[in-house]
Design an enzyme around this catalytic site. Sequence first.
Site, PDB file in Angstrom:
ATOM      1  CE  LYS A 141      -3.021  -1.280   3.545  1.00 20.16           C
ATOM      2  NZ  LYS A 141      -3.732  -1.835   4.503  1.00 20.16           N
TER       3      LYS A 141
ATOM      4  CE  LYS B  52      -3.345   3.659   3.562  1.00 18.70           C
ATOM      5  NZ  LYS B  52      -4.440   3.181   4.853  1.00 18.70           N
TER       6      LYS B  52
END
Length: 132
Positions: free
Chosen positions: A45, A47
């Site tokens: 992701k 992230k």
Amino acid sequence: MKRVITYGTFDLLHYGHINLLKRAKSYGDYLIAAISTDEFNWNEKQKKCYFSYDQRKSLVESIRYVDLVIPEENWEQKISDVHKYHIDTFVIGDDWKGKFDFLKDEGVEVIYLERTPEISTTQIKKDLNKDK
Ligand code: C2G
């Protein structure tokens, strides 16, 4: 006992996350929250979390609606998770609408809930940087 599962990063825990978990619990008696590991977040992701997996786990475990926290390590585990934990209902925010309908083939009810407007981890970071 109706068992519900949801998945997420839950970084910088905020009221949007709490609203989701509260509504998810309302679909059953037992709620499992699968929290994305640091590796999964970064590799899949892109992230970078402020809080580590262990910190995010302890925060989510302290929420009254959550009965169990497990790690989310890959996209594929949802199919085995719903059987392993005898899940009746999968719940997630509608930013994922349609993405997990395949779980219906496993006999699981799939619910996409409206996201809480205005709040997001990204927004929190932006706002905090603005004040610097
Ligand atoms: N959420 C919400 N309202 C917000 C922010 C988040 O309802 N304002 C919900 C999301 O829709 C999700 C959950 O809270 O259901 C966790 O959000 P994130 O931590 O952003 O999760 P995400 O990175 O979307 O990970 O395999 C699924 C993924 O792991 C989901």
